[in-house]
Design an enzyme around this catalytic site. Structure first.
Site, PDB file in Angstrom:
ATOM      1  N   HIS A 153     -43.650   3.908  25.482  1.00  0.00           N
ATOM      2  CA  HIS A 153     -42.478   3.632  26.315  1.00  0.00           C
ATOM      3  C   HIS A 153     -41.815   2.384  25.752  1.00  0.00           C
ATOM      4  CE1 HIS A 153     -39.645   3.316  29.380  1.00  0.00           C
ATOM      5  NE2 HIS A 153     -40.384   3.521  30.460  1.00  0.00           N
TER       6      HIS A 153
ATOM      7  N   CYS B 171     -35.741   0.240  32.121  1.00  0.00           N
ATOM      8  CA  CYS B 171     -35.950   1.342  31.185  1.00  0.00           C
ATOM      9  C   CYS B 171     -34.755   2.271  31.009  1.00  0.00           C
ATOM     10  CB  CYS B 171     -37.171   2.143  31.600  1.00  0.00           C
ATOM     11  SG  CYS B 171     -38.631   1.103  31.813  1.00  0.00           S
TER      12      CYS B 171
ATOM     13  N   HIS C 259     -37.978  11.852  30.558  1.00  0.00           N
ATOM     14  CA  HIS C 259     -38.388  10.446  30.603  1.00  0.00           C
ATOM     15  C   HIS C 259     -39.894  10.377  30.387  1.00  0.00           C
ATOM     16  CE1 HIS C 259     -38.018   6.246  31.421  1.00  0.00           C
ATOM     17  NE2 HIS C 259     -38.797   6.296  32.499  1.00  0.00           N
TER      18      HIS C 259
END
Length: 397
Positions: A320, A160, A285
């Protein structure tokens, strides 16, 4: 502009929020749900919310058939949307001085999934398995061949944080005088492997994800792509720098005290010659898992102390986007900083914020800003503690 900063000559993003800055801004300043409910991605047949690109994608040229995938189609759509700015920026520059760095986590694996599933079931399939389509460098190679560039071309795949690290790698190519222009960013598209992998980790929310909410219970997965064209000249938006860390705490869980996250943020400040008080807004995040949000809050407190920047996570809108998360969130930073109006993405308002985060300054619909937003930090934290933090600034800084 700091001595190491580089200019963002152009940028383009594509996600479930649309394909332009105006659509992105409208979505990010609302509580509207931009996810769709899907019943086919999870092998158990359970429904899952996802952020899917709705825009039509271009047909991939035959000469790129060996690397053809949805990832590549998104990449070509982005390049064509920024074609005029791209051509103007690279005019007169030798092809050997034009670089490409792309972040991704699954590359073109989805292009082979139908054939792989048929094989494992012992079925005949018309789907063709072409391994080169799922190689990690497939998208960057496709872009290089499509554009005819001849400089450094590589891929970063650190889950990520992939796109954020790719952006920093492009900045280093400029600073080292290896390239004069670098196309950077990240692209990840929907894939059964990621959906079912996160489902096995019990990380998927059965509802729309709720970052930093008291009842947060996991992520939604999205797909996105964003590209930034970097060069050494000052622009309306500039990349000051960034910081990276690798705390290697756990293969999938973040360090509970936010050690690696705090290191990445602090290094981003140091490498950019800035202080915590110089940051106006942090795009967190903020995945909406209990552990991630708790550790990021601790890290923010460690780094910013008594300074209270505006905060929000945008993943309750985009989902995400995994290897592309750092890229779509970098594009959001660019959209904010280049706008003559002052605005920030709202922190989700459809769920109550966890009281443990009451000291943090989240963006709300009624938040009032003093002056322009000049500097933005964007965080991307990955499995195994592979962390990155970027800092962008407006020319007005």
């Amino acid at each position: 502009m700091s001595a190491q900063a580089v200019g963002v000559a152009a940028w383009q993003a594509l996600s479930n929020l649309g394909d332009n800055a105006a659509a992105m801004r409208a979505a990010l300043q609302s509580d509207a749900n931009h996810f769709s409910l899907n019943h086919t991605w999870l092998t158990a047949g359970r429904p899952t919310w996802l952020g899917q690109i709705q825009a039509a994608l271009p047909e991939i040229p035959h000469e790129l058939s060996d690397v053809a995938s949805r990832n590549v189609a998104v990449a070509l759509a982005l390049v064509e949307a920024m074609r005029a700015d791209l051509q103007q920026t690279i005019a007169g520059i030798p092809a050997q001085r034009l670089g490409i760095v792309i972040g991704t986590s699954t590359s073109g694996l989805s292009a082979n999934e139908a054939a792989l599933f048929a094989h494992t079931r012992g079925e005949d399939s018309s789907a063709e398995l072409v391994y080169s389509r799922q190689q990690m460098n497939a998208t960057s190679v496709a872009l290089q061949r499509y554009l005819g560039w001849r400089g450094p071309c590589f891929t970063v795949s650190t889950a990520c944080s992939s796109a954020a690290k790719a952006i920093l790698a492009g900045q280093r190519l400029l600073q080292a005088d290896v390239c004069d222009v670098v196309l950077v960013g990240g692209i990840d598209t929907l894939c059964s492997l990621t959906f079912n992998g996160f489902d096995c980790l019990e990380s998927l929310s059965s509802e729309r994800c709720r970052p930093f909410a008291a009842d947060r219970d996991g992520i939604n997965i999205g797909e996105a792509g964003a590209l930034l064209l970097l060069h050494r000249q000052q622009e309306n938006v500039n990349l000051c720098g960034g910081g990276e860390s690798a705390d290697a705490w756990h293969i999938s869980a973040p360090h509970p005290q936010g050690t690696g996250a705090a290191q990445a943020m602090q290094r981003a400040l140091s490498n950019s010659g800035l202080q915590a008080a110089d940051i106006d807004y942090v795009n967190l995040h903020g995945t909406a898992t209990p552990q991630n949000d708790a550790m990021e809050a601790l890290a923010v407190r460690q780094v910013f102390g008594t300074h209270r920047p505006w905060l929000s996570s945008t993943k309750h809108h985009t989902g995400h986007c995994l290897g592309a998360a750092g890229a779509i969130e970098a594009a959001i930073a660019c959209a904010i900083l280049e706008d003559a109006a002052t605005w920030l993405p709202w922190q989700q308002g459809f769920a109550a914020t966890d009281s443990a985060f009451a000291d943090l300054r989240f963006v709300r619909p009624d938040s009032e800003f003093t002056g322009r937003i000049k500097r933005i930090m964007s965080n991307s934290f990955a499995f195994a503690g592979s962390n990155a933090s970027l800092i962008f600034e407006s020319k007005h800084a």
